[in-house]
Design an enzyme around this catalytic site. Structure first.
Site, PDB file in Angstrom:
ATOM      1  N   LYS A   1      -0.023  -1.023   2.432  1.00 15.54           N
ATOM      2  CA  LYS A   1      -0.174   0.204   3.232  1.00 15.54           C
ATOM      3  C   LYS A   1      -1.316   0.144   4.252  1.00 15.54           C
ATOM      4  CE  LYS A   1       1.592   3.812   0.177  1.00 15.54           C
ATOM      5  NZ  LYS A   1       1.248   5.115  -0.378  1.00 15.54           N
TER       6      LYS A   1
ATOM      7  N   ASP B   1       2.735  11.207   3.281  1.00 18.79           N
ATOM      8  CA  ASP B   1       2.290  11.708   1.968  1.00 18.79           C
ATOM      9  C   ASP B   1       1.669  13.107   2.037  1.00 18.79           C
ATOM     10  OD1 ASP B   1       3.117   9.527   0.508  1.00 18.79           O
ATOM     11  OD2 ASP B   1       1.204   8.468   0.696  1.00 18.79           O
TER      12      ASP B   1
END
Ligand code: ATR
Length: 277
Positions: free
Chosen positions: A73, A109
């Site tokens: 990520k 997110d």
């Protein structure tokens, strides 16, 4: 059954290492099928050594969009053409969109968490909120929560890391501060566990739950019913696990790739049944 692959099928998927545990293929493939979209979602096991090659392959193989998970990520950022504002604040990308060869990195997110709260008819507006943890998950939700909460405090085992997050947040919001100790837990309307404590079944709660009061809102970003949530529920708190956030971050990625409204019910059911497995 999987929809048939055709010559026109658009490919999406996930880069991770390991990747076997991912619940995303079930969720996305069910959604593509339900909407009759000629797309498919595939897991790609990408060893860290090959991340650069894998990202180049998004262009060369004309993949439509990719989710990114542990451990890529952060490292993927320098390999993309453009980084969306939230992903840039978080320092992590979980969704890549291939727009005619230009790779754009997003992080869905934080917005996923806010959508999940809204679905539970909870607003962060006017609330005193404590986030425990200062890693990527904490950064993504705090970016949104600081914008309408009354106050937002961050507590972390490693104080220095919490302080860094607090300073970064203070550049966008004035209501953010460091929580030096979590004994004042009863003063918060909402407490969110954004640490990895709870991933293992025998992990302790991240704080002493005997201090909780009835009606406090306790969220855990871990998608199962953790010890924290069980104990908080016994104290009469409203508890929310991380499965809703997982669902919504996926729904937001789906929308970015297809431009279509994701079928929430279908994706939720697919997620639920793969969590059970
Ligand atoms: P993620 O991307 O899921 O947020 P991360 O960036 O590795 O993962 O962050 C993990 C978070 O869990 C950190 O806040 C970490 O605290 P430290 O900064 O002190 O490492 C927290 N964490 C992990 N294990 C923990 C433990 N045993 N007790 C308390 N906090 C823990």
């Amino acid at each position: 059954m999987q929809a048939p692959i055709t010559g026109k099928t658009k490919i999406t998927g996930i880069f991770g290492y390991p990747v076997e545990h991912t619940l995303s293929p079930a969720m996305h493939n069910a959604a593509f099928k339900a909407l009759g979209l000629d797309y498919c979602y595939v897991p790609f096991q990408v060893h860290p050594e090959y991340l650069r090659d894998a990202v180049r392959a998004i262009r060369s193989l004309n993949l439509c969009g990719i989710n990114v998970t542990v451990p890529h990520k952060e490292n993927v950022i320098s390999l993309l053409d453009e980084i969306h504002e939230e992903a840039s604040f978080v320092g992590a990308v979980n969704t890549i969109v291939n727009r005619h060869g230009k790779l754009i990195g997003y992080n869905t997110d934080g917005k996923g968490f806010i959508k999940m709260l809204a679905e539970n008819r909870i607003s962060s507006a006017g609330k005193n909120i404590l986030i425990i943890g200062a890693g990527g998950a904490s950064r993504s939700i705090s970016y949104y929560l600081c914008q309408d909460s009354k106050t937002l405090q961050i507590y972390n085992r490693t104080r220095k890391r919490a302080l860094k997050l607090v300073r970064d947040l203070q550049r966008i919001c004035s209501n953010v501060s460091l929580c030096e100790n979590i004994s004042q837990i009863k003063d918060f309307h909402m407490i969110i566990n954004a640490t990895s404590l709870g991933l293992k079944n025998d992990d302790p709660s991240p704080f002493d739950t005997s201090l909780l009061k009835k009606n406090q809102i306790i969220c855990d970003l871990i998608y199962k019913r953790t010890r924290l949530l069980k104990e908080a529920s016994r104290k009469g708190c409203k508890v929310i696990d991380g499965s809703g956030m997982l669902l919504w971050q996926g729904m937001l990625a789906f929308e970015l790739w297809t431009g279509k409204r994701p079928p929430a019910k279908v994706m939720r059911n697919a997620l639920k049944s793969s969590i059970k497995k």
